[in-house]
Design a protein around this motif. Structure first.
Motif, mmCIF file in Angstrom:
data_model
loop_
_atom_site.group_PDB
_atom_site.id
_atom_site.type_symbol
_atom_site.label_atom_id
_atom_site.label_comp_id
_atom_site.label_asym_id
_atom_site.label_seq_id
_atom_site.Cartn_x
_atom_site.Cartn_y
_atom_site.Cartn_z
ATOM 1 N N TYR A 172 0.829 -1.196 0.000
ATOM 2 C CA TYR A 172 0.000 0.000 0.000
ATOM 3 C C TYR A 172 0.867 1.252 0.000
ATOM 4 C CZ TYR A 172 -3.250 3.611 1.560
ATOM 5 O OH TYR A 172 -3.981 4.771 1.669
ATOM 6 N N VAL A 173 1.916 1.235 0.795
ATOM 7 C CA VAL A 173 2.823 2.389 0.869
ATOM 8 C C VAL A 173 3.491 2.637 -0.480
ATOM 9 C CG1 VAL A 173 4.917 3.308 1.963
ATOM 10 C CG2 VAL A 173 3.242 2.041 3.332
ATOM 11 N N ASN A 174 3.956 1.560 -1.120
ATOM 12 C CA ASN A 174 4.585 1.682 -2.430
ATOM 13 C C ASN A 174 3.596 2.209 -3.466
ATOM 14 O OD1 ASN A 174 6.652 1.474 -4.342
ATOM 15 N ND2 ASN A 174 6.302 -0.700 -4.719
ATOM 16 N N LEU A 175 2.361 1.701 -3.415
ATOM 17 C CA LEU A 175 1.337 2.148 -4.356
ATOM 18 C C LEU A 175 1.045 3.639 -4.195
ATOM 19 C CD1 LEU A 175 -0.919 1.754 -6.432
ATOM 20 C CD2 LEU A 175 -2.392 0.942 -4.567
ATOM 21 N N ILE A 176 0.801 4.066 -2.979
ATOM 22 C CA ILE A 176 0.394 5.451 -2.738
ATOM 23 C C ILE A 176 1.531 6.440 -2.986
ATOM 24 C CG2 ILE A 176 -0.433 7.082 -0.992
ATOM 25 C CD1 ILE A 176 -2.535 5.074 -2.085
ATOM 26 N N HIS A 177 2.721 6.093 -2.577
ATOM 27 C CA HIS A 177 3.836 7.044 -2.661
ATOM 28 C C HIS A 177 4.627 6.970 -3.966
ATOM 29 C CE1 HIS A 177 3.469 8.601 1.412
ATOM 30 N NE2 HIS A 177 3.272 7.359 1.821
ATOM 31 N N ASN A 178 4.633 5.821 -4.611
ATOM 32 C CA ASN A 178 5.499 5.662 -5.790
ATOM 33 C C ASN A 178 4.764 5.328 -7.088
ATOM 34 O OD1 ASN A 178 7.960 6.006 -4.244
ATOM 35 N ND2 ASN A 178 7.598 3.965 -3.425
ATOM 36 N N ILE A 179 3.818 4.399 -7.031
ATOM 37 C CA ILE A 179 3.200 3.883 -8.259
ATOM 38 C C ILE A 179 2.050 4.757 -8.734
ATOM 39 C CG2 ILE A 179 2.130 1.875 -9.339
ATOM 40 C CD1 ILE A 179 3.460 0.181 -7.071
ATOM 41 N N LEU A 180 1.082 4.996 -7.858
ATOM 42 C CA LEU A 180 -0.106 5.768 -8.234
ATOM 43 C C LEU A 180 0.218 7.171 -8.751
ATOM 44 C CD1 LEU A 180 -3.168 5.561 -8.421
ATOM 45 C CD2 LEU A 180 -3.311 6.379 -6.052
ATOM 46 N N PRO A 181 1.212 7.870 -8.186
ATOM 47 C CA PRO A 181 1.525 9.205 -8.713
ATOM 48 C C PRO A 181 2.002 9.212 -10.167
ATOM 49 C CG PRO A 181 2.387 8.984 -6.484
ATOM 50 C CD PRO A 181 1.924 7.615 -6.912
ATOM 51 N N THR A 182 2.372 8.034 -10.699
ATOM 52 C CA THR A 182 2.838 7.968 -12.093
ATOM 53 C C THR A 182 1.705 7.655 -13.066
ATOM 54 O OG1 THR A 182 3.349 5.578 -12.149
ATOM 55 C CG2 THR A 182 5.040 7.049 -11.242
ATOM 56 N N ARG A 183 0.511 7.424 -12.560
ATOM 57 C CA ARG A 183 -0.604 6.997 -13.415
ATOM 58 C C ARG A 183 -0.852 7.951 -14.582
ATOM 59 N NH1 ARG A 183 -6.139 6.509 -10.307
ATOM 60 N NH2 ARG A 183 -5.693 8.740 -10.052
ATOM 61 N N ASN A 184 -0.860 9.225 -14.313
ATOM 62 C CA ASN A 184 -1.189 10.189 -15.365
ATOM 63 C C ASN A 184 -0.028 10.478 -16.315
ATOM 64 O OD1 ASN A 184 -3.854 10.427 -14.597
ATOM 65 N ND2 ASN A 184 -3.489 12.167 -13.265
ATOM 66 N N ARG A 185 1.028 9.694 -16.219
ATOM 67 C CA ARG A 185 2.100 9.755 -17.210
ATOM 68 C C ARG A 185 1.861 8.727 -18.323
ATOM 69 N NH1 ARG A 185 7.004 8.808 -16.603
ATOM 70 N NH2 ARG A 185 7.613 10.536 -17.931
ATOM 71 N N ALA A 186 0.903 7.838 -18.112
ATOM 72 C CA ALA A 186 0.618 6.788 -19.100
ATOM 73 C C ALA A 186 -0.141 7.358 -20.288
ATOM 74 C CB ALA A 186 -0.180 5.669 -18.451
ATOM 75 N N ASP A 187 0.043 6.729 -21.432
ATOM 76 C CA ASP A 187 -0.724 7.097 -22.630
ATOM 77 C C ASP A 187 -2.145 6.574 -22.546
ATOM 78 O OD1 ASP A 187 1.378 8.399 -24.239
ATOM 79 O OD2 ASP A 187 2.299 6.415 -24.228
ATOM 80 N N LEU A 188 -2.318 5.449 -21.851
ATOM 81 C CA LEU A 188 -3.635 4.837 -21.749
ATOM 82 C C LEU A 188 -3.804 4.233 -20.355
ATOM 83 C CD1 LEU A 188 -5.661 2.963 -24.317
ATOM 84 C CD2 LEU A 188 -5.079 1.669 -22.260
ATOM 85 N N ILE A 189 -4.981 4.410 -19.766
ATOM 86 C CA ILE A 189 -5.283 3.878 -18.438
ATOM 87 C C ILE A 189 -6.473 2.935 -18.544
ATOM 88 C CG2 ILE A 189 -5.836 4.412 -16.034
ATOM 89 C CD1 ILE A 189 -4.774 7.277 -16.583
ATOM 90 N N LEU A 190 -6.298 1.713 -18.061
ATOM 91 C CA LEU A 190 -7.376 0.727 -18.018
ATOM 92 C C LEU A 190 -7.930 0.681 -16.595
ATOM 93 C CD1 LEU A 190 -5.635 -2.217 -19.950
ATOM 94 C CD2 LEU A 190 -7.346 -0.630 -20.873
ATOM 95 N N PHE A 191 -9.208 0.961 -16.429
ATOM 96 C CA PHE A 191 -9.832 0.937 -15.109
ATOM 97 C C PHE A 191 -10.600 -0.365 -14.912
ATOM 98 C CE2 PHE A 191 -9.371 5.436 -16.033
ATOM 99 C CZ PHE A 191 -8.961 5.967 -14.814
ATOM 100 N N LYS A 192 -10.293 -1.077 -13.811
ATOM 101 C CA LYS A 192 -10.997 -2.320 -13.480
ATOM 102 C C LYS A 192 -11.978 -2.074 -12.327
ATOM 103 C CE LYS A 192 -7.585 -5.846 -14.735
ATOM 104 N NZ LYS A 192 -6.874 -7.033 -14.222
ATOM 105 N N ASN A 193 -13.151 -2.713 -12.415
ATOM 106 C CA ASN A 193 -14.065 -2.644 -11.279
ATOM 107 C C ASN A 193 -13.785 -3.801 -10.329
ATOM 108 O OD1 ASN A 193 -15.308 -4.948 -12.349
ATOM 109 N ND2 ASN A 193 -17.038 -3.807 -13.204
ATOM 110 N N ASN A 194 -14.667 -4.034 -9.356
ATOM 111 C CA ASN A 194 -14.374 -5.032 -8.327
ATOM 112 C C ASN A 194 -14.341 -6.462 -8.844
ATOM 113 O OD1 ASN A 194 -17.155 -4.869 -8.803
ATOM 114 N ND2 ASN A 194 -17.654 -5.654 -6.769
#
Length: 311
Positions: free
Chosen positions: A278-300
């Motif tokens: 969770y720490v890695n996701l919030i601090h390192n991975i998630l902040p890079t999301r809007n650098r992608a050319d395409l984002i795939l969103f998954k539901n539950n």
């Protein structure tokens, strides 16, 4: 289709209408082989999400070839160009590996029959002994746990058209780099690079790396996204399945978890998620999301219901 900031947002119903790509075939058995443990994907997903994505990538691939040929002609060069490189990022347990393997399969069946190779950045993690020495074993998967210099050197060679380049091998069973074992990448038309932090732009303190980033080598990038609570649940479910399968292997690094009760498995996996992933996701991975050319969103249910494409 909805315009939204730097991206155009497509609902699945709109996205699936973009392509009538019917030449690519994939059986249920092949799809099962592609899926990671606890991930879910259907032929419907392939037809409605990944076939339009494959066609989009194919258009960009052809445009890239035309551009490179024009530049070489203009400069009077006869330089060998490197592959079209696709980066795939996202959290642990979100389904990056499934997406990467599926795209490898689909893209290899394009009309031009390109050679498509896949590498994961796990191979560029520092060996466990080095992580222990640096006191960052609990930060495995964080940006500072990678041999970024070697990864960038690998990508530089590949992108420069070097005919044969080696990538280190990582074992999820032993949870470590496999000594003196390599994957050889030889003249691919497309290279897929999958990893947690492939869109990362911050340099690690005291790490002697060039002043450019892994994502600088990408021609196209994808971020696989989902609600954090869903990813946590998928992580816990995966841990429980691994407890009953891979953790039972005598060579498994996680053999100590093999005999846990269900309640203990849930408790420990929740703690690992909270303290590390969770720490890695919030601090390192998630902040890079809007650098992608395409984002795939998954539901539950792992169902991709939205796609964002950079304008």
């Amino acid at each position: 289709m909805v315009n939204n900031s730097a991206y155009t947002l497509y609902l699945r119903e709109d996205w699936k209408k973009l392509s009538d790509f019917t030449a690519i075939q994939l059986s249920e058995e092949e799809l099962t082989d592609i899926q990671s443990i606890n991930d879910k994907i259907s032929i419907e997903d392939v037809n409605e999400v990944y076939l339009p994505l494959s066609e989009l990538i194919n258009l960009q691939l052809q445009a890239s070839h035309t551009f490179k040929e024009s530049i070489n002609h203009f400069l009077n060069n006869d330089l060998k160009s490197g592959p079209f490189i696709i980066g795939i990022a996202g959290s642990v347990a979100v389904g990056k590996s499934t997406t990467a393997r599926l795209l490898q399969k689909l893209l290899s069946q394009l009309p031009s029959h390109p050679k498509v190779d896949l590498v994961t950045t796990d191979g560029f993690l520092l060996p466990n002994a080095e992580l222990e020495k640096r006191g960052i074993m609990k930060k495995k998967g964080f940006p500072e746990s990678y041999d970024t210099r070697s990864l960038i050197s690998f990508l530089t060679k590949v992108k420069s058209g070097v005919s044969s380049v080696q990538s280190p091998v990582y074992s999820h069973l032993t949870y470590d780099i496999v000594t003196k074992e390599y994957i050889t990448i030889e003249n691919p038309d497309i290279l897929i690079v999958e990893g947690l932090n492939v869109l990362q732009t911050s340099l690690t303190i005291n790490q002697n790396v060039p002043n450019y980033f892994v994502s600088d080598f990408f021609d196209f990038s994808i971020y696989v996204d989902a609600d954090v609570n869903n990813i946590e649940k998928w992580y816990i479910d995966r841990f429980i399945k691994l407890r009953d399968t891979a953790f039972q292997d005598e060579q498994s690094y996680f053999k100590k978890y093999a005999q846990l009760s269900l309640e203990e498995s849930i408790e420990i996996s929740k703690r690992i998620w909270k303290e590390i992933n969770y720490v890695n996701l919030i601090h390192n991975i998630l902040p890079t999301r809007n650098r992608a050319d395409l984002i795939l969103f998954k539901n539950n249910n792992h169902h991709i219901d939205r796609i964002k494409l950079r304008k």
